[in-house]
Design an enzyme around this catalytic site. Structure first.
Site, PDB file in Angstrom:
ATOM      1  N   GLU A  19       4.539  11.070  10.241  1.00  0.00           N
ATOM      2  CA  GLU A  19       5.202  11.062  11.692  1.00  0.00           C
ATOM      3  C   GLU A  19       5.322   9.447  11.895  1.00  0.00           C
ATOM      4  O   GLU A  19       6.350   9.101  12.696  1.00  0.00           O
ATOM      5  CB  GLU A  19       4.120  11.496  12.856  1.00  0.00           C
ATOM      6  CG  GLU A  19       4.172  13.023  12.778  1.00  0.00           C
ATOM      7  CD  GLU A  19       3.272  13.827  11.512  1.00  0.00           C
ATOM      8  OE1 GLU A  19       3.086  14.664  11.257  1.00  0.00           O
ATOM      9  OE2 GLU A  19       2.391  12.822  10.886  1.00  0.00           O
TER      10      GLU A  19
ATOM     11  N   LEU B 289       0.101  29.120 -11.643  1.00  0.00           N
ATOM     12  CA  LEU B 289      -0.982  29.773 -12.277  1.00  0.00           C
ATOM     13  C   LEU B 289      -1.619  30.833 -11.742  1.00  0.00           C
ATOM     14  O   LEU B 289      -2.616  31.457 -12.480  1.00  0.00           O
ATOM     15  CB  LEU B 289      -2.040  28.436 -12.539  1.00  0.00           C
ATOM     16  CG  LEU B 289      -1.646  27.544 -13.782  1.00  0.00           C
ATOM     17  CD1 LEU B 289      -0.422  26.783 -13.813  1.00  0.00           C
ATOM     18  CD2 LEU B 289      -2.893  26.455 -13.880  1.00  0.00           C
ATOM     19  N   GLY B 290      -1.204  31.134 -10.542  1.00  0.00           N
ATOM     20  CA  GLY B 290      -1.891  32.317 -10.014  1.00  0.00           C
ATOM     21  C   GLY B 290      -3.518  32.116  -9.935  1.00  0.00           C
ATOM     22  O   GLY B 290      -3.748  31.094  -9.354  1.00  0.00           O
ATOM     23  N   GLY B 291      -4.297  32.984 -10.210  1.00  0.00           N
ATOM     24  CA  GLY B 291      -5.717  32.828  -9.677  1.00  0.00           C
ATOM     25  C   GLY B 291      -6.224  31.636 -10.774  1.00  0.00           C
ATOM     26  O   GLY B 291      -7.361  31.081 -10.202  1.00  0.00           O
TER      27      GLY B 291
ATOM     28  N   GLU C  71       0.908  -1.297  -0.001  1.00  0.00           N
ATOM     29  CA  GLU C  71      -0.146  -0.007  -0.004  1.00  0.00           C
ATOM     30  C   GLU C  71       0.759   1.233   0.002  1.00  0.00           C
ATOM     31  O   GLU C  71       0.501   2.259  -0.594  1.00  0.00           O
ATOM     32  CB  GLU C  71      -0.929  -0.043   1.163  1.00  0.00           C
ATOM     33  CG  GLU C  71      -1.929   1.213   1.328  1.00  0.00           C
ATOM     34  CD  GLU C  71      -2.592   1.579   2.599  1.00  0.00           C
ATOM     35  OE1 GLU C  71      -3.346   2.328   2.650  1.00  0.00           O
ATOM     36  OE2 GLU C  71      -2.330   0.590   3.599  1.00  0.00           O
ATOM     37  N   ARG C  72       1.952   1.300   0.832  1.00  0.00           N
ATOM     38  CA  ARG C  72       2.571   2.541   1.094  1.00  0.00           C
ATOM     39  C   ARG C  72       3.429   2.694  -0.370  1.00  0.00           C
ATOM     40  O   ARG C  72       3.682   3.931  -0.718  1.00  0.00           O
ATOM     41  CB  ARG C  72       3.789   2.301   2.042  1.00  0.00           C
ATOM     42  CG  ARG C  72       2.945   2.492   3.499  1.00  0.00           C
ATOM     43  CD  ARG C  72       3.848   2.188   4.773  1.00  0.00           C
ATOM     44  NE  ARG C  72       2.958   2.382   5.769  1.00  0.00           N
ATOM     45  CZ  ARG C  72       3.285   1.968   7.224  1.00  0.00           C
ATOM     46  NH1 ARG C  72       4.295   1.382   7.253  1.00  0.00           N
ATOM     47  NH2 ARG C  72       2.662   2.110   8.131  1.00  0.00           N
TER      48      ARG C  72
ATOM     49  N   ARG D 193       0.952  31.614 -21.025  1.00  0.00           N
ATOM     50  CA  ARG D 193       0.556  32.995 -20.471  1.00  0.00           C
ATOM     51  C   ARG D 193       1.745  33.768 -20.554  1.00  0.00           C
ATOM     52  O   ARG D 193       3.070  33.687 -20.633  1.00  0.00           O
ATOM     53  CB  ARG D 193       0.535  32.589 -19.005  1.00  0.00           C
ATOM     54  CG  ARG D 193       0.194  33.699 -18.051  1.00  0.00           C
ATOM     55  CD  ARG D 193      -1.143  34.296 -18.143  1.00  0.00           C
ATOM     56  NE  ARG D 193      -1.542  35.132 -17.271  1.00  0.00           N
ATOM     57  CZ  ARG D 193      -1.429  36.426 -17.254  1.00  0.00           C
ATOM     58  NH1 ARG D 193      -0.730  36.885 -18.253  1.00  0.00           N
ATOM     59  NH2 ARG D 193      -1.746  37.145 -16.310  1.00  0.00           N
TER      60      ARG D 193
END
Length: 208
Positions: free
Chosen positions: A190, A161-163, A64-65, A90
């Site tokens: 932990e 990507l900012g907003g 699983e880990r 962008r």
């Protein structure tokens, strides 16, 4: 000893309890309480040997880990793809934002961390011995490294990507939310610290 067995849907006394709603992430995976009330399990539903569940449980925990570490790689990879593509499309101040050092730092560090995690996961998976549960140190280690890595990379993607990163259109906010579970499920960070420190202390002459 412990014994594994299968409880099947429809068995008398086994019901589904309340469904857990409004999770932070992994919302496509249904989560609910399982209620067991005097469920009778037939002998044919025993998995493996009676009293032999410890091997299965510990081995499955290691699998699983490693699997959750691999999920982390998928989150990181997609986040890198999105921020790399967006940084080329962008524009700011007349040129793609990918030409700016801050964006280049986010993409390059994310890629390096992703590749380091991938090498670790692939190496541990390749050497995994399914006949024993003595692979705990690195099963803990890959998840301890990869889960926070995926969250960092997804966070960088949101920041790049900012907003747009904060809304659902580009999916990186979902990847960030999904990544948080990987620091909790299958063993908390932990718990990995505790397990690994114990194993290193016990076997440091063999593993270092």
């Amino acid at each position: 000893g412990l014994t594994s067995f299968i409880v099947e849907k429809g068995m008398p006394g086994f019901t589904l309890g309340q469904k857990i709603e409004d999770k932070c992430g992994m919302r496509a995976s249904m989560t609910a309480e399982l209620v067991f009330d005097n469920v009778k399990v037939p002998i044919e539903n025993v998995v493996g040997e009676v009293g032999g569940a410890t091997l299965c449980m510990m081995r499955n925990l290691e699998i699983e880990r490693i699997t959750l570490a691999a999920m982390s790689l998928g989150i990181a990879r997609r986040s890198i793809e999105v921020m790399s593509n967006y940084s080329q499309q962008r524009k700011a101040f007349g040129k793609p934002i990918g030409d700016f050092g801050q964006i280049q730092k986010a993409i390059s560090e994310s890629y390096a961390e992703y590749m380091a995690g991938r090498a670790y996961v692939y190496n541990v998976a390749r050497h995994l011995d399914l006949n024993t549960y003595g692979n705990g140190l690195d099963a803990d280690g890959v998840k301890l490294f990869c889960a926070p890595m995926a969250k960092r990379v997804a966070d960088r993607a949101i920041q790049t990507l900012g907003g747009y990163g904060y809304v659902g259109e580009y999916q990186v906010e979902r990847l960030w939310r999904d990544s948080k579970l990987l620091e909790i499920g299958g063993g908390t960070n932990e718990a990995h610290h505790k397990n690994m420190a114990r194993d290193i202390k016990k076997n440091h002459t063999k593993i270092l």
